[in-house]
Design a protein around this motif. Structure first.
Motif, short mmCIF file in Angstrom:
data_model
loop_
_atom_site.label_atom_id
_atom_site.label_comp_id
_atom_site.label_asym_id
_atom_site.label_seq_id
_atom_site.Cartn_x
_atom_site.Cartn_y
_atom_site.Cartn_z
N ARG A 1 0.86 -1.18 0.00
CA ARG A 1 0.00 0.00 0.00
C ARG A 1 0.90 1.24 0.00
NH1 ARG A 1 -3.67 3.84 -0.42
NH2 ARG A 1 -4.01 5.14 1.40
N GLY A 2 0.56 2.21 -0.85
CA GLY A 2 1.26 3.49 -0.84
C GLY A 2 0.50 4.45 0.05
N PRO A 3 1.01 4.79 1.23
CA PRO A 3 0.24 5.57 2.22
C PRO A 3 0.26 7.07 1.93
CG PRO A 3 2.36 4.99 3.15
CD PRO A 3 2.33 4.40 1.77
N SER A 4 -0.71 7.52 1.13
CA SER A 4 -0.76 8.94 0.77
C SER A 4 -1.88 9.69 1.46
CB SER A 4 -0.91 9.10 -0.75
OG SER A 4 -2.09 8.46 -1.19
N LEU B 1 4.64 -1.06 3.07
CA LEU B 1 4.06 0.28 3.08
C LEU B 1 5.11 1.25 2.53
CD1 LEU B 1 2.39 0.10 6.61
CD2 LEU B 1 1.29 -0.22 4.39
N THR B 2 4.86 1.76 1.33
CA THR B 2 5.88 2.53 0.62
C THR B 2 5.81 4.01 0.98
OG1 THR B 2 4.41 2.69 -1.30
CG2 THR B 2 6.02 0.91 -1.31
N ASP B 3 6.14 4.30 2.25
CA ASP B 3 6.14 5.70 2.69
C ASP B 3 7.25 6.50 2.02
OD1 ASP B 3 7.90 4.12 4.15
OD2 ASP B 3 7.20 4.76 6.12
N ASP B 4 8.33 5.81 1.62
CA ASP B 4 9.40 6.49 0.88
C ASP B 4 8.91 6.94 -0.50
OD1 ASP B 4 9.10 3.80 0.19
OD2 ASP B 4 11.24 3.47 -0.19
N ALA C 1 1.74 5.73 7.04
CA ALA C 1 1.97 4.29 6.95
C ALA C 1 1.49 3.60 8.22
CB ALA C 1 3.46 4.01 6.72
N PHE C 2 1.81 4.18 9.37
CA PHE C 2 1.41 3.60 10.66
C PHE C 2 -0.11 3.57 10.79
CE2 PHE C 2 1.06 3.29 15.28
CZ PHE C 2 2.09 2.40 15.59
N GLU C 3 -0.78 4.66 10.38
CA GLU C 3 -2.24 4.73 10.46
C GLU C 3 -2.90 3.78 9.46
OE1 GLU C 3 -4.09 6.38 12.80
OE2 GLU C 3 -2.10 6.56 13.66
#
Length: 413
Positions: free
Chosen positions: A102-105, A135-138, A155-157
């Protein structure tokens, strides 16, 4: 290079075609000019994947001794690469693992975001295998106007919503790239091995990067590719690099994994297998885009019962007649009606879904009644998800995100 690799490589270069009649499908944009949505048969030919047919579905049912998930039965998961290989492995009682992400945007996920996780949960329960979730926060830091701290928080949420789908902490490892990369030598080593084998020209052809894109974007595909290889997770797989991987994902993510499949043999690794889903339509119809910044474009997992009812009634694109008389005479068009399309994702009862399709197509069932069927299902699903999410504490998230051995044993070779 094998003919298969050449075909995969050649098909990568077709992704960026942008003509008036062409659908655009890549990891950052999906758009179509058709009210019916993306032409998936055409996309299969363009990407060089294989359609999931009835024989493959029957084989899964025979091997597992249970019916397949309705998302697979109805062709929402519709395309695959090397799924037969995974079934052969399972038949031989050998291990494999699942990888999705998941990409966390955004803090609030919409129902479309949950589709891969709902199906992945079924795969994990059915085949009893470990799962890694990236989780691709980067990536979101590189592509969006967000700080590292913001994407890491998202990402954490988002992990809480993913855990609320019902995953088992003994079988599932969730990781943020920003956090895991700092304490996993195996992650960075796997990334380096991939980076060495992919040229700038190749990523330009695959992803459409230009000379003005940052070097962070250009190198990112190797980070999404890395979890496809079991050597990246020595804690889980006891240092083994021979455990095959199955990746459930929406088909817009396929370019990443065609690149991965191309480099795998040169790394001495197994090519990951894939199972692709179609896209979840925006409320306003297949020709519009869903956006986390537009709360009316989809149903979000944070929506109240009243918000769900109002959104479906006000915004869900209708395939019904302009008047009651016209609808009764000509019937409704299920191929473009968003409420019906959503029912194909969320109504588990095949018989009831077919009754609705026939009644709506004949004009017997009115648009308002169709929307009510959907509202009832979504209110129940979102309400149950909300309750489960409220029970997911920060400590539970940290348990899922701790690098560790899972419940499965892998004897050293």
């Amino acid at each position: 290079m094998s003919n298969h690799s050449q075909i995969e490589k050649m098909s990568l270069k077709d992704d960026q075609v942008n003509e008036e009649e062409e659908d655009i499908v890549n990891p950052w944009e999906v758009s179509t000019h058709s009210a019916k949505g993306v032409d998936y048969d055409k996309l299969i030919r363009k990407f060089g994947s294989t359609k999931i047919d009835h024989a493959l579905i029957k084989r899964i049912e025979n091997l597992t001794g249970r019916p397949v998930h309705h998302l697979l039965r109805r062709g929402i998961f519709f395309s695959q690469r090397d799924l037969e290989m995974i079934l052969n492995v399972y038949e031989q009682k050998k291990p494999f693992y699942l990888y999705t992400g998941r990409g966390p945007s955004s803090e609030a996920m919409h129902m479309g975001h949950l589709i891969p996780f709902i199906f992945t949960k079924w795969l994990q329960d059915t085949f009893d295998v470990p799962l890694v979730i990236q989780l691709t926060d980067d990536e979101k830091f590189l592509w969006k106007d967000l700080t590292l701290e913001q994407t890491n928080h998202l990402a954490f949420e988002n992990a809480k919503d993913i855990i609320a789908c019902g995953f088992d902490v003994e079988k599932t490892f969730i990781f943020s790239d920003l956090d895991f990369l700092t304490n996993s030598p195996a992650f960075y080593r796997t990334i380096c091995r991939i980076q060495k084998l992919v040229t700038y020209n190749q990523v330009k052809g695959i992803f459409g990067f230009t000379d003005s894109d940052s070097i962070g974007k250009i190198s990112f595909p190797a980070i999404q590719a890395a979890p496809s290889f079991s050597c990246m997770f020595p804690e889980i797989f006891n240092g083994r690099s021979d455990i095959p991987c199955l990746i459930p994902c929406a088909i817009d993510q396929d370019p990443y994994f065609r690149m991965t499949r191309d480099v795998a043999p040169r790394m001495g690794c197994l090519k990951p297998a894939l199972i692709h889903s179609t896209f979840f339509p925006a409320l306003q119809g297949a020709q519009t885009k869903m956006s986390a910044s537009d709360p009316n474009s989809s149903i979000f997992v944070t929506d109240t019962d009243q918000e769900i009812k109002d959104k479906i009634n006000k915004y869900a694109f209708s395939g019904g007649g302009a008047t009651v008389e016209e609808h009764k005479t000509k019937g409704g068009n299920c191929e473009v009606d968003v409420s019906y399309q959503y029912l194909t994702f969320f109504m588990e009862d095949d018989q009831r879904l077919e009754e609705i399709r026939m009644a709506y197509t004949s004009g017997e069932l009115m648009t308002g009644s169709l929307k009510k069927e959907l509202i009832d299902i979504l209110q129940k699903m979102v309400g149950e998800h909300r309750q489960r999410r409220e029970a997911v504490t920060d400590e539970i998230v940290r348990q899922f995100m701790k690098p560790r051995k899972l419940k499965y044993d892998y004897p050293a070779l």
